[in-house]
Write a protein that holds these residues in place. Structure first.
Motif, mmCIF file in Angstrom:
data_model
loop_
_atom_site.group_PDB
_atom_site.id
_atom_site.type_symbol
_atom_site.label_atom_id
_atom_site.label_comp_id
_atom_site.label_asym_id
_atom_site.label_seq_id
_atom_site.Cartn_x
_atom_site.Cartn_y
_atom_site.Cartn_z
ATOM 1 N N SER A 272 0.832 -1.212 0.000
ATOM 2 C CA SER A 272 0.000 0.000 0.000
ATOM 3 C C SER A 272 0.859 1.251 0.000
ATOM 4 O O SER A 272 0.589 2.213 -0.725
ATOM 5 N N SER A 275 2.615 2.022 -3.264
ATOM 6 C CA SER A 275 1.701 2.356 -4.365
ATOM 7 C C SER A 275 1.464 3.857 -4.484
ATOM 8 O O SER A 275 1.006 4.332 -5.530
ATOM 9 N N VAL A 278 3.502 5.442 -7.229
ATOM 10 C CA VAL A 278 2.996 4.892 -8.495
ATOM 11 C C VAL A 278 1.720 5.631 -8.903
ATOM 12 O O VAL A 278 1.504 5.933 -10.081
ATOM 13 N N THR A 295 -8.030 2.220 -10.564
ATOM 14 C CA THR A 295 -7.253 1.356 -9.673
ATOM 15 C C THR A 295 -8.149 0.761 -8.598
ATOM 16 O O THR A 295 -7.924 -0.359 -8.138
ATOM 17 N N SER A 299 -9.226 -3.446 -7.561
ATOM 18 C CA SER A 299 -8.962 -3.862 -6.179
ATOM 19 C C SER A 299 -10.235 -4.407 -5.528
ATOM 20 O O SER A 299 -10.190 -5.374 -4.753
ATOM 21 N N ALA A 324 -2.057 -3.607 -3.199
ATOM 22 C CA ALA A 324 -1.213 -2.810 -4.088
ATOM 23 C C ALA A 324 -2.012 -1.778 -4.875
ATOM 24 O O ALA A 324 -1.432 -0.823 -5.406
ATOM 25 N N LEU A 325 -3.328 -1.942 -4.937
ATOM 26 C CA LEU A 325 -4.166 -1.044 -5.737
ATOM 27 C C LEU A 325 -5.106 -0.177 -4.918
ATOM 28 O O LEU A 325 -5.426 0.946 -5.315
ATOM 29 N N MET A 328 -4.225 3.588 -3.822
ATOM 30 C CA MET A 328 -3.687 4.537 -4.781
ATOM 31 C C MET A 328 -4.551 5.784 -4.911
ATOM 32 O O MET A 328 -4.137 6.782 -5.500
#
Length: 408
Positions: A272, A275, A278, A295, A299, A324-325, A328
């Motif tokens: 997290s 990300s 990113v 994103t 998720s 990870a998404l 964001m």
């Protein structure tokens, strides 16, 4: 071009770094204080019910302070308010060391700066958002918020690790209660350091009384209220899958061990955090709203699938992809709110869009707990994912034509 007083680019970057440093210090303190507060309250004789009431009072006090400071900032210098908030942080840490009665603890919890949640409701947040937006150019704003979020998340993680310090202090001869009090003194010291850093931040442009807006929210009021309503749906949905409930679900469905769960949540947190930059990179290519939406939807799909698959490894893999998404939208959301309102409205906009989120998120865990108790263990995750997809589509529809300056 940064709004407010013109400054050389290197100076703007330097002052933005001051906000990052102060945020890191504050989140480090919040990281261990939130963990140690219930331990300390139990050590001075409070029971579980009383500790729960203290947590509720602290959340309510944080929400009211955050709203109040957001609306006060239109009439006062934000640097001065940040230094004053640091003073309140110092007083909070010291007051807890002297609080031995339930009534006094409730008072300190209500007016203090220690928040038992990991949310973004804090007296500092609307002020930092407004100042950071003034110190960076429009083109760099999202990247700045990504750094701001990344450093805060990492500092909070290290703060949580520091919560084990009282155990070490006990081994060298300090009593447990004294060791816990020492950590609240450290919290106050971090407030001193943060105040000194905030004092370096440039003062805002001076305005005469007749030039100041009559209200904290003016021309952007409708946009802010619409964003707050949509963000509350997102937060309400997120409450169905808070970390404690996710852990309960993994223990119940798959019999996951405590050590394995700890490792999983550690890597979830790392994914997290990384990300955030990113998200800043992606937003330059597809836009802030599109980054939030496109994103978030994958998720949420991963969360729904993780709730339904029967295999532990597949479920954990889906949850890591989600980690990870799913965050964001944090720097992009903050950047977007600051971009679509006028500079004087920024503190109030940050307050109005963050406080309802936390209040909404507080309602859904109880519903999720009832579903767990009734045997519908997958339903909270499915509801969370479905509501979040609805929120994303609604956000895209409502704000697809409202662009920040760097996207026009």
């Amino acid at each position: 071009m940064a709004r407010g007083v013109e400054q050389p680019n290197y100076e703007r970057k330097g002052r933005a770094a001051d906000i990052y440093a102060a945020r890191a210090l504050r989140d480090f303190g919040d990281g261990f204080a939130a963990v140690l507060l219930p331990v300390y309250l139990a050590a001075i004789g409070l029971g579980p019910l009383e500790i729960g009431v203290v947590a509720t009072v602290a959340l309510l006090g944080s929400a009211l302070l955050t709203l109040g400071i957001g609306f006060l900032a239109v009439h006062a210098d934000r640097r001065t308010l940040l230094v004053a908030a640091s003073g309140l942080m110092i007083a909070t840490g010291l007051a807890y060391t002297q609080s031995s009665t339930y009534a006094l603890v409730l008072l300190v919890a209500f007016v203090g700066t220690i928040n038992p949640s990991s949310g973004s409701v804090s007296i500092f947040v609307p002020l930092e958002h407004a100042v950071l937006s003034r110190l960076v150019a429009d083109a760099d704003r999202t990247k700045a918020f990504a750094r701001y979020s990344l450093l805060g998340a990492l500092a909070a993680a290290f703060g949580a690790l520091a919560a084990t310090s009282p155990d070490f202090l006990v081994t060298i001869g300090m009593s447990r209660l004294t060791a816990l009090k020492a950590m609240f003194v450290l919290y106050a010291v971090l407030g001193v350091a943060g105040g000194l850093i905030y004092a370096r931040v440039p003062a805002g442009p001076k305005t005469s009384p007749q030039d100041r807006p009559a209200a904290a929210l003016g021309p952007s009021r409708a946009i802010v209220y619409r964003l707050a309503a949509l963000f509350s749906i997102d937060a309400f949905a997120g409450g169905f899958a808070v970390q404690s409930l996710m852990a309960l679900w993994l223990f119940s469905k798959f019999g996951l061990s405590l050590s394995a769960a700890g490792m999983f949540f550690f890597w979830s947190g790392v994914l997290s955090a990384v990300s955030f930059p990113v998200a800043a990179w992606l937003s330059k290519r597809i836009g802030l709203v599109n980054t939030m939406v496109f994103t978030h939807i994958p998720s949420s799909i991963c969360l729904i699938l993780a709730a339904l698959v029967p295999n532990l490894d597949v479920s954990l893999a889906l949850l890591l992809v989600r980690a990870a998404l799913s965050q964001m939208d944090v720097p992009t959301r903050s950047s977007y709110v600051m971009a679509v309102v006028t500079p004087p409205e920024r503190p109030a906009a940050a307050s109005v869009t963050s406080v309802p989120r936390s209040l909404a998120a507080a309602a859904s865990p109880a519903i999720a707990g009832a579903l767990f108790a009734a045997g519908f263990e997958a339903w909270p995750l499915v509801i969370c994912g479905a509501l979040k997809i609805f929120y994303d589509l609604a956000l895209l529809w409502a704000f697809r034509h409202i662009k920040p300056p760097e996207e026009r």
